[in-house]
Each structure stands twice: as C-alpha cells, then as structure tokens.
Design a protein around this motif. Structure first.
Motif, PDB file in Angstrom:
ATOM      1  N   PHE A  74     -25.650   0.962  87.159  1.00  0.00           N
ATOM      2  CA  PHE A  74     -26.618   2.028  86.884  1.00  0.00           C
ATOM      3  C   PHE A  74     -27.804   1.475  86.100  1.00  0.00           C
ATOM      4  O   PHE A  74     -28.964   1.756  86.420  1.00  0.00           O
ATOM      5  CB  PHE A  74     -25.964   3.159  86.097  1.00  0.00           C
ATOM      6  N   ALA A  75     -27.535   0.697  85.035  1.00  0.00           N
ATOM      7  CA  ALA A  75     -28.615   0.118  84.233  1.00  0.00           C
ATOM      8  C   ALA A  75     -29.461  -0.828  85.078  1.00  0.00           C
ATOM      9  O   ALA A  75     -30.696  -0.862  84.942  1.00  0.00           O
ATOM     10  CB  ALA A  75     -28.036  -0.616  83.018  1.00  0.00           C
ATOM     11  N   ASN A  76     -28.838  -1.583  85.955  1.00  0.00           N
ATOM     12  CA  ASN A  76     -29.568  -2.480  86.856  1.00  0.00           C
ATOM     13  C   ASN A  76     -30.485  -1.680  87.775  1.00  0.00           C
ATOM     14  O   ASN A  76     -31.639  -2.054  87.997  1.00  0.00           O
ATOM     15  CB  ASN A  76     -28.574  -3.308  87.672  1.00  0.00           C
ATOM     16  N   ILE A  98     -37.024  -9.683  84.689  1.00  0.00           N
ATOM     17  CA  ILE A  98     -36.341  -8.421  84.387  1.00  0.00           C
ATOM     18  C   ILE A  98     -35.262  -8.147  85.427  1.00  0.00           C
ATOM     19  O   ILE A  98     -34.120  -7.819  85.090  1.00  0.00           O
ATOM     20  CB  ILE A  98     -37.347  -7.258  84.327  1.00  0.00           C
ATOM     21  N   LYS A  99     -35.622  -8.280  86.696  1.00  0.00           N
ATOM     22  CA  LYS A  99     -34.659  -8.006  87.763  1.00  0.00           C
ATOM     23  C   LYS A  99     -33.512  -9.014  87.764  1.00  0.00           C
ATOM     24  O   LYS A  99     -32.349  -8.644  87.970  1.00  0.00           O
ATOM     25  CB  LYS A  99     -35.363  -7.992  89.114  1.00  0.00           C
ATOM     26  N   ASP A 100     -33.825 -10.287  87.537  1.00  0.00           N
ATOM     27  CA  ASP A 100     -32.783 -11.317  87.532  1.00  0.00           C
ATOM     28  C   ASP A 100     -31.803 -11.119  86.370  1.00  0.00           C
ATOM     29  O   ASP A 100     -30.578 -11.218  86.549  1.00  0.00           O
ATOM     30  CB  ASP A 100     -33.402 -12.711  87.445  1.00  0.00           C
ATOM     31  N   VAL A 101     -32.328 -10.836  85.173  1.00  0.00           N
ATOM     32  CA  VAL A 101     -31.461 -10.644  84.013  1.00  0.00           C
ATOM     33  C   VAL A 101     -30.614  -9.391  84.197  1.00  0.00           C
ATOM     34  O   VAL A 101     -29.416  -9.375  83.895  1.00  0.00           O
ATOM     35  CB  VAL A 101     -32.292 -10.575  82.711  1.00  0.00           C
ATOM     36  N   GLY A 104     -27.955 -10.162  86.523  1.00  0.00           N
ATOM     37  CA  GLY A 104     -26.996 -11.018  85.829  1.00  0.00           C
ATOM     38  C   GLY A 104     -26.020 -10.222  84.986  1.00  0.00           C
ATOM     39  O   GLY A 104     -24.842 -10.574  84.875  1.00  0.00           O
ATOM     40  N   SER A 105     -26.495  -9.120  84.394  1.00  0.00           N
ATOM     41  CA  SER A 105     -25.586  -8.287  83.597  1.00  0.00           C
ATOM     42  C   SER A 105     -24.516  -7.653  84.479  1.00  0.00           C
ATOM     43  O   SER A 105     -23.367  -7.515  84.067  1.00  0.00           O
ATOM     44  CB  SER A 105     -26.357  -7.223  82.814  1.00  0.00           C
ATOM     45  N   VAL A 106     -24.890  -7.298  85.694  1.00  0.00           N
ATOM     46  CA  VAL A 106     -23.900  -6.746  86.633  1.00  0.00           C
ATOM     47  C   VAL A 106     -22.903  -7.837  87.013  1.00  0.00           C
ATOM     48  O   VAL A 106     -21.695  -7.595  87.069  1.00  0.00           O
ATOM     49  CB  VAL A 106     -24.569  -6.148  87.887  1.00  0.00           C
ATOM     50  N   THR A 111     -17.540  -9.945  86.767  1.00  0.00           N
ATOM     51  CA  THR A 111     -16.665 -11.078  86.460  1.00  0.00           C
ATOM     52  C   THR A 111     -15.596 -10.664  85.450  1.00  0.00           C
ATOM     53  O   THR A 111     -14.411 -11.000  85.601  1.00  0.00           O
ATOM     54  CB  THR A 111     -17.485 -12.269  85.917  1.00  0.00           C
ATOM     55  N   PHE A 112     -16.000  -9.907  84.439  1.00  0.00           N
ATOM     56  CA  PHE A 112     -15.047  -9.367  83.467  1.00  0.00           C
ATOM     57  C   PHE A 112     -13.987  -8.527  84.175  1.00  0.00           C
ATOM     58  O   PHE A 112     -12.787  -8.662  83.905  1.00  0.00           O
ATOM     59  CB  PHE A 112     -15.792  -8.534  82.417  1.00  0.00           C
TER      60      PHE A 112
END
Length: 126
Positions: A74-76, A98-101, A104-106, A111-112
């Motif tokens: 959602f944040a992405n 901005i889009k890459d970071v 990356g959070s997703v 991965t988690f």
C-alpha cells in the motif's frame, strides 16, 4: 459528474471515511499486479496454517507477516502514485530513487514473510 460534485474536503462522517478506505483498499487489490501475488501467497500460507494446525503464536507471526507485506505494498502504491502525479511522465532521478526505495521496502517485507513462513512451515514437512 463535474468537478463540483467531487469531494475535495475532509470526511465529515465515519461512513464517508469508511467508504473511501474500502474504495482505496479495493483499488490496490484490483489494480496492483504484485498485490495479487501477495494475496495468493497469503492464501497459501493461511491454508497451510490450517492444514498443519499451527499454534496460536505461529498464527500471530503469519498474520503479522501478511499484513506487513500488504501495508508495504500500500505504501509503495502511494509513493508511486504521488511520484507519477508530480513528474507527469518526465524522467527525474529523484523520482526513480523514490520508486526504487519504495519497491525495496516491499521486497524487504516480502523477504521477512518468506523467512517467517520458512521457520514455521519447513519443520512441519519433516
């Protein structure tokens, strides 16, 4: 419906806020391809949880991992949409960052979730 009919102010009633929240949630689930992958993985994890009769603590970890991935997606989506609104199709290195970071959070949250799933389900296979 002209622009005068569209809401541009804060919601004044809970039902308005709820309507917009549900609409926004449906928008992400229906438009974002990667969200559909996350939903599929979540359904598989929930089915596996029932199949293996995982403990209450394991359910908490699975549910946390699922919601963590969903919230990251959602944040992405918000970051990408705002970036697209601002740059309007022009290339901008900061917009790319901005889009890459954000993506990356997703990736990190997914991965988690995979690690949590592996810790819980791999031992159940053996």
């Amino acid at each position: 419906m002209d622009s005068h009919d569209k809401q541009t102010t804060k919601n004044h009633r809970f039902t308005q806020a709820l309507y917009h929240a549900i609409h926004g949630t449906w928008d992400v689930f229906s438009r974002e391809r990667n969200m559909r992958y996350h939903v599929t993985a979540a359904v598989v994890a929930v089915i596996a949880g029932f199949w293996f009769k995982i403990s209450e603590q394991e359910w908490l970890w699975i549910i946390f991992a699922i919601f963590f991935v969903f919230l990251s997606e959602f944040a992405n989506t918000v970051a990408e949409s705002l970036t697209d609104l601002i740059v309007r199709g022009r290339y901008d290195p900061l917009a790319k960052r901005i889009k890459d970071v954000s993506a990356g959070s997703v990736l990190l949250s997914a991965t988690f979730a995979v690690i949590v799933g592996a810790i819980i389900f791999i031992p159940k296979f053996f």
